[in-house]
Design an enzyme around this catalytic site. Structure first.
Site, short mmCIF file in Angstrom:
data_model
loop_
_atom_site.label_atom_id
_atom_site.label_comp_id
_atom_site.label_asym_id
_atom_site.label_seq_id
_atom_site.Cartn_x
_atom_site.Cartn_y
_atom_site.Cartn_z
N GLU A 185 -3.44 -0.15 8.14
CA GLU A 185 -2.30 0.32 8.94
C GLU A 185 -2.40 -0.30 10.33
O GLU A 185 -3.48 -0.31 10.92
CB GLU A 185 -2.26 1.84 9.09
CG GLU A 185 -1.87 2.61 7.86
CD GLU A 185 -1.74 4.11 8.14
OE1 GLU A 185 -1.49 4.49 9.31
OE2 GLU A 185 -1.91 4.90 7.20
N ASN A 208 -7.41 1.52 9.84
CA ASN A 208 -6.13 1.86 10.44
C ASN A 208 -6.32 1.86 11.95
O ASN A 208 -7.14 2.64 12.47
CB ASN A 208 -5.65 3.24 9.99
CG ASN A 208 -5.36 3.31 8.51
OD1 ASN A 208 -5.43 2.31 7.80
ND2 ASN A 208 -5.03 4.50 8.02
N ARG A 217 0.85 -1.18 0.00
CA ARG A 217 0.00 0.00 0.00
C ARG A 217 0.89 1.24 0.00
O ARG A 217 1.72 1.41 0.90
CB ARG A 217 -0.90 0.00 1.24
CG ARG A 217 -1.81 1.22 1.26
CD ARG A 217 -2.54 1.38 2.57
NE ARG A 217 -3.19 2.69 2.54
CZ ARG A 217 -3.42 3.46 3.60
NH1 ARG A 217 -3.04 3.05 4.80
NH2 ARG A 217 -4.00 4.62 3.47
N GLU A 277 -7.46 8.30 6.29
CA GLU A 277 -7.72 8.93 7.58
C GLU A 277 -8.25 10.37 7.48
O GLU A 277 -7.62 11.32 7.94
CB GLU A 277 -6.47 8.92 8.45
CG GLU A 277 -5.99 7.52 8.79
CD GLU A 277 -4.82 7.49 9.75
OE1 GLU A 277 -4.55 6.41 10.30
OE2 GLU A 277 -4.19 8.55 9.97
N TYR A 310 -4.47 1.84 15.85
CA TYR A 310 -3.29 2.00 16.69
C TYR A 310 -3.60 1.85 18.17
O TYR A 310 -2.82 1.27 18.91
CB TYR A 310 -2.63 3.36 16.42
CG TYR A 310 -2.00 3.44 15.06
CD1 TYR A 310 -0.73 2.93 14.83
CD2 TYR A 310 -2.69 3.97 13.97
CE1 TYR A 310 -0.15 2.97 13.58
CE2 TYR A 310 -2.12 4.02 12.71
CZ TYR A 310 -0.85 3.51 12.52
OH TYR A 310 -0.28 3.53 11.27
N HIS A 338 -3.19 10.98 0.66
CA HIS A 338 -2.64 10.78 2.00
C HIS A 338 -2.03 12.10 2.46
O HIS A 338 -0.83 12.21 2.70
CB HIS A 338 -1.61 9.64 2.00
CG HIS A 338 -1.30 9.10 3.36
ND1 HIS A 338 -1.27 7.76 3.65
CD2 HIS A 338 -1.01 9.73 4.53
CE1 HIS A 338 -0.95 7.57 4.92
NE2 HIS A 338 -0.79 8.76 5.47
#
Length: 447
Positions: free
Chosen positions: A354, A293, A78, A167, A295, A122
């Site tokens: 991600e 994504n 990606r 995002e 985290y 992005h």
């Protein structure tokens, strides 16, 4: 708990990067300036005055980086396309040299048996569009659709699936509400037109891509939100934050309407940005996959001072990454189950686009990253065993890179260490671990 290798046959293993964070060559071969070139040139906004002018020099060193990907055994890569490299002012005349770079990159990936997964945006908006209002200007959504047309017509014969945006929550909040990222605006909740125009851009581009028989994804940064206590005030604050962070960027695409933002004091028309028919344009093209994504989870309390209707509360008694983010792998499992409960049949297949962590290492031993990835893959496998349709995992990131406002050295997310002075690449322990994991999964599925 299921073995982390117990994932579906055809599960895609990958790694992710972004153009401004790795490419460099910001003034070569006709590339125009982006908002990040302009922002990073301002004194004091990026740690140590760093910029992405060189970054990892991937523009010149991509064959070396693809060799690393091939050695890893990646199924997919990606990456993002630099909009100002293709359309220097954001619209109008196409830059042939910019298109040619992505031709070379895609062809080299395919020759190595790696499927390209490009992201159209992005965060590196062409400065020419920012000069006209950027994502606060509705017209930017239509320029994005034109850009998507250029890229689909050029690469669509070799690239079957595309991500429109990366995002939009983070870009809206950090770039337009708080000003800590480019373009550096500080509008607080009045930044929400930038969110809507990004989603409108997604819908317009999704129609372009689908018209050409291509698959479409959208990558959102999502977080499970928990109240700091069971009190009604904390619960209401957590619900308000969940609507802003998660549902604002998912409900319109999957359900065709925005969530209730009244607890935030946001008007129904998103400060005049929402026009009749917009939610149809966002929702109707549909998604072939949702990029997730992930985290960390988020804990929210009722506010103690005037301002936003929530406060962020640290999650105690858990490890934290070098960025200070709490490490709670089971939160990924809970997030996936929550998405299924919330969206039901409207939820498309999910790809983790991600997942990774920053480690304060300057050399190759990076056991905390291995522990992080291993635990999150366990959580992913558990969700898959419970019926969640998960198609792949792309770790962030292949390379140490320009980490936005944190600059080049302080936050290293890569499987591969980069010496930014010599551009020497050195695989870390996590690189070898990930390579072995991919090989083991492939061998298991071949039995």
């Amino acid at each position: 708990m299921p073995d982390r290798y117990d994932l579906p046959t055809g599960f895609r293993w990958g790694a992710a990067t972004a153009a401004y964070q790795i490419e460099g060559a910001v003034a070569e071969d006709g590339r125009g300036p982006s908002v990040w070139d302009t922002f990073a040139a301002r004194p004091g906004v990026v740690r140590d005055g760093h910029t992405g002018a060189v970054a990892c020099d991937h523009y010149h060193r991509y064959p070396e980086d693809i060799a690393l990907m091939k050695d890893l055994g990646l199924d997919g890569y990606r990456f993002s396309i630099s909009w100002p490299r293709v359309l220097p002012t954001g619209a109008g005349t196409v830059n042939p040299a910019g298109l040619a770079f992505y031709d070379r990159l895609v062809d080299a990936l395919l020759e190595s048996g790696i499927t390209p997964l490009p992201t159209l945006f992005h965060w590196d908006l062409p400065q020419g569009l920012e000069d006209n209002g950027g994502w606060l200007n509705r017209d930017t959504a239509y320029r994005f659709a034109e850009y998507a047309t250029v890229m689909a017509d050029r690469l669509g014969d070799r690239v079957p699936a595309w991500i429109t945006l990366n995002e939009p929550f983070v870009h809206t909040v950090f770039g337009y509400a708080l000003g800590t990222h480019a373009p550096g605006r500080t509008l607080m909740l009045e930044a929400l037109p930038a969110a809507h125009h990004q989603l409108l851009a997604h819908g317009l581009a999704a129609s372009v891509l689908h018209d050409r028989g291509l698959e479409v994804m959208l990558s959102n940064n999502l977080t499970p939100v928990e109240p700091a206590s069971a009190s009604p005030a904390d619960t209401a604050a957590a619900e308000a934050y969940d609507a802003l962070h998660n549902r604002l960027f998912t409900d319109p695409v999957l359900l065709g309407h925005y969530p209730d933002l009244s607890a935030l004091g946001v008007p129904d028309d998103l400060y005049g940005a929402l026009h009749p028919g917009d939610t149809d344009l966002i929702h109707t093209p549909g998604l072939d996959g949702l990029g997730l994504n992930f985290y960390n989870p988020t804990r929210i309390a009722a506010p103690t001072e005037p301002g936003l209707p929530f406060d962020f509360v640290d999650i105690p008694d858990v490890p934290h990454t070098a960025f200070g983010w709490p490490v709670v792998p089971d939160a990924l499992h809970q997030l996936l189950l929550g998405l299924r409960d919330t969206y039901g049949k409207a939820l498309p297949p999910i790809t983790i686009t991600e997942n990774g962590c920053s480690v304060t290492e300057e050399t190759v031993p990076d056991q905390p990253r291995i522990d992080f990835m291993s635990a999150h893959l366990d959580a992913l496998a558990q969700a898959a065993a419970e019926g969640i349709d998960i198609r792949g995992y792309y770790t962030w990131s292949l390379l140490d890179n320009f980490e936005w406002a944190e600059g080049l050295f302080s936050q290293r997310f890569g499987l591969v260490h980069v010496d930014f002075e010599t551009q020497r690449r050195t695989p870390k322990a996590s690189y070898a671990w990930y390579r072995d994991l991919i090989a083991a999964h492939r061998a298991q599925n071949a039995r």
